[in-house]
Design a protein around this motif. Structure first.
Motif, PDB file in Angstrom:
ATOM      1  N   PRO A 319       0.819  -1.226   0.000  1.00  0.00           N
ATOM      2  CA  PRO A 319       0.000   0.000   0.000  1.00  0.00           C
ATOM      3  C   PRO A 319       0.852   1.276   0.000  1.00  0.00           C
ATOM      4  O   PRO A 319       0.489   2.276  -0.615  1.00  0.00           O
ATOM      5  CB  PRO A 319      -0.820  -0.131   1.281  1.00  0.00           C
ATOM      6  CG  PRO A 319      -0.936  -1.603   1.500  1.00  0.00           C
ATOM      7  CD  PRO A 319       0.375  -2.176   1.041  1.00  0.00           C
ATOM      8  N   ALA A 320       1.972   1.235   0.700  1.00  0.00           N
ATOM      9  CA  ALA A 320       2.912   2.364   0.671  1.00  0.00           C
ATOM     10  C   ALA A 320       4.252   1.845   0.163  1.00  0.00           C
ATOM     11  O   ALA A 320       4.918   1.054   0.831  1.00  0.00           O
ATOM     12  CB  ALA A 320       3.069   2.975   2.065  1.00  0.00           C
ATOM     13  N   HIS A 321       4.639   2.264  -1.036  1.00  0.00           N
ATOM     14  CA  HIS A 321       5.879   1.789  -1.659  1.00  0.00           C
ATOM     15  C   HIS A 321       6.609   2.999  -2.234  1.00  0.00           C
ATOM     16  O   HIS A 321       6.243   3.537  -3.284  1.00  0.00           O
ATOM     17  CB  HIS A 321       5.571   0.776  -2.764  1.00  0.00           C
ATOM     18  CG  HIS A 321       6.796   0.105  -3.302  1.00  0.00           C
ATOM     19  ND1 HIS A 321       6.734  -1.003  -4.119  1.00  0.00           N
ATOM     20  CD2 HIS A 321       8.133   0.365  -3.137  1.00  0.00           C
ATOM     21  CE1 HIS A 321       7.952  -1.387  -4.450  1.00  0.00           C
ATOM     22  NE2 HIS A 321       8.814  -0.562  -3.873  1.00  0.00           N
ATOM     23  N   ILE A 322       7.626   3.455  -1.510  1.00  0.00           N
ATOM     24  CA  ILE A 322       8.371   4.659  -1.883  1.00  0.00           C
ATOM     25  C   ILE A 322       9.799   4.285  -2.252  1.00  0.00           C
ATOM     26  O   ILE A 322      10.443   3.500  -1.561  1.00  0.00           O
ATOM     27  CB  ILE A 322       8.400   5.678  -0.717  1.00  0.00           C
ATOM     28  CG1 ILE A 322       6.981   5.951  -0.196  1.00  0.00           C
ATOM     29  CG2 ILE A 322       9.089   6.969  -1.145  1.00  0.00           C
ATOM     30  CD1 ILE A 322       6.063   6.551  -1.236  1.00  0.00           C
ATOM     31  N   LEU A 323      10.284   4.827  -3.345  1.00  0.00           N
ATOM     32  CA  LEU A 323      11.677   4.659  -3.740  1.00  0.00           C
ATOM     33  C   LEU A 323      12.463   5.917  -3.351  1.00  0.00           C
ATOM     34  O   LEU A 323      12.000   7.039  -3.597  1.00  0.00           O
ATOM     35  CB  LEU A 323      11.788   4.427  -5.244  1.00  0.00           C
ATOM     36  CG  LEU A 323      11.158   3.138  -5.802  1.00  0.00           C
ATOM     37  CD1 LEU A 323      11.311   3.089  -7.309  1.00  0.00           C
ATOM     38  CD2 LEU A 323      11.781   1.913  -5.161  1.00  0.00           C
ATOM     39  N   VAL A 324      13.629   5.730  -2.772  1.00  0.00           N
ATOM     40  CA  VAL A 324      14.513   6.839  -2.397  1.00  0.00           C
ATOM     41  C   VAL A 324      15.829   6.656  -3.145  1.00  0.00           C
ATOM     42  O   VAL A 324      16.485   5.625  -3.013  1.00  0.00           O
ATOM     43  CB  VAL A 324      14.767   6.878  -0.879  1.00  0.00           C
ATOM     44  CG1 VAL A 324      15.649   8.071  -0.521  1.00  0.00           C
ATOM     45  CG2 VAL A 324      13.455   6.934  -0.110  1.00  0.00           C
TER      46      VAL A 324
END
Length: 341
Positions: A319-324
């Motif tokens: 549901p929350a998938h962030i790339l840094v």
């Protein structure tokens, strides 16, 4: 089997050790064992002081400059390699300087070891005040330049030649190099462009000259390895001073040759071949992440700083998938290319 000659000798040695432990201070015993016995077990007490240093050391070079300009003879201060005590990390050397660094000055008369270059210089200026130039020990500008050098240049100079970070408080080589150049400019701003003479403060050599010169030799040689044009390696006024003092002072030329001899050996051994931004350059083509950074490929940005960009994954696995991703990839085009830098 013991010979009749060896037994009395062993007994005498044992009695001597017991006497030392019982009757002398810990400092006396430590100073004697560490400073007066070389790696081969030979005595090295021919001079009043021993300066343990290597030609490539920029911090040690400021001490040597004072010795050379004051013409302090070897009978007063003998320059020795730390290898005379087995090297910087040998128990003998660490007894004198637990930091395991050079330079180190040992004073025979008091069994005292001085491990910091600025303190060594001030001791030499005071002890041999009647010889050669004074080096202006009380001049505020000279002392300020020396202090700025020690606080903000030498603490991060490892970014120019060490294999991996951190470099002082900086976690990346590029940040440390940028700060190193900034601090050179701070010192450059303190130099009076209309001064009369070849030295930083004018016609008389100062501690600031002795302190800054060897490190600027490092900078002139090393910064171009990281893509900085040679003509821009030093700020303008520092560069002019460096050229003038090289042309006008034989002792500065001597120290320059000593330091450069050490750096040439580093070059021959390929020291910079595996250092990122120097021998290792990022020549890979642009990746998808580079195109996201340049906005060539759109993204939904969640957070952006001067260091990183965080955005939503277009194919989320949760549901929350962030790339840094880092803005400066530093050669990190694949995970297998990850390094401490």
């Amino acid at each position: 089997p013991r010979s009749s000659a060896s037994f009395p000798l062993a007994t005498m040695l044992l009695a001597t050790v017991c006497y030392m432990l019982a009757g002398l201070t810990t400092t006396s015993v430590t100073a004697y064992s560490a400073a007066s016995v070389s790696a081969r077990g030979q005595m090295t007490m021919s001079s009043k002081h021993q300066l343990y240093d290597m030609p490539v050391s920029n911090n040690g070079a400021r001490c040597r400059l004072i010795l050379y300009k004051k013409q302090i003879p070897a009978e007063e201060v003998e320059i020795l390699s730390p290898m005379e005590l087995g090297g910087l990390k040998s128990p003998e050397y660490l007894q004198l300087n637990p930091q395991g660094k050079m330079p180190l000055l040992y004073i025979q008369a008091t069994n005292m070891a001085i491990p910091e270059s600025d303190t060594i210089c001030r001791y030499l200026m005071s002890t041999y005040s009647n010889m050669g130039p004074s080096f202006l020990p009380d001049d505020p500008k000279s002392n300020l330049i020396a202090r700025l050098h020690d606080m903000y240049l030498t603490t991060i100079q490892g970014c120019l030649y060490k294999a991996t970070p951190p470099f002082g408080i900086y976690g990346t080589r590029s940040d440390a190099i940028a700060e190193f150049r900034k601090q050179m400019k701070v010192i450059d701003d303190l130099i009076d462009a209309s001064k009369d003479g070849i030295y930083l403060l004018g016609s008389e050599v100062s501690l600031a000259d002795a302190t800054l010169f060897p490190t600027m030799t490092f900078a002139r040689h090393m910064l171009p390895k990281f893509g900085i044009p040679a003509i821009e390696a030093l700020p303008a006024k520092i560069s002019q001073w460096y050229t003038q003092v090289m042309a006008g002072d034989e002792h500065f030329r001597k120290v320059h040759e000593e330091v450069m001899g050490g750096l040439a050996a580093w070059d021959e051994r390929g020291r910079w071949d595996t250092i990122p931004l120097a021998g290792l350059r990022d020549v890979d083509p642009a990746t998808i992440f580079d195109k996201i950074l340049t906005k060539e490929i759109p993204s939904t940005v969640v957070k952006e700083t001067d260091k990183v960009l965080a955005f939503k994954d277009i194919n989320p696995g949760a549901p929350a998938h962030i790339l840094v991703i880092p803005k400066d990839r530093s050669g990190l085009t694949r995970l297998r290319k990850a390094s401490p830098d």
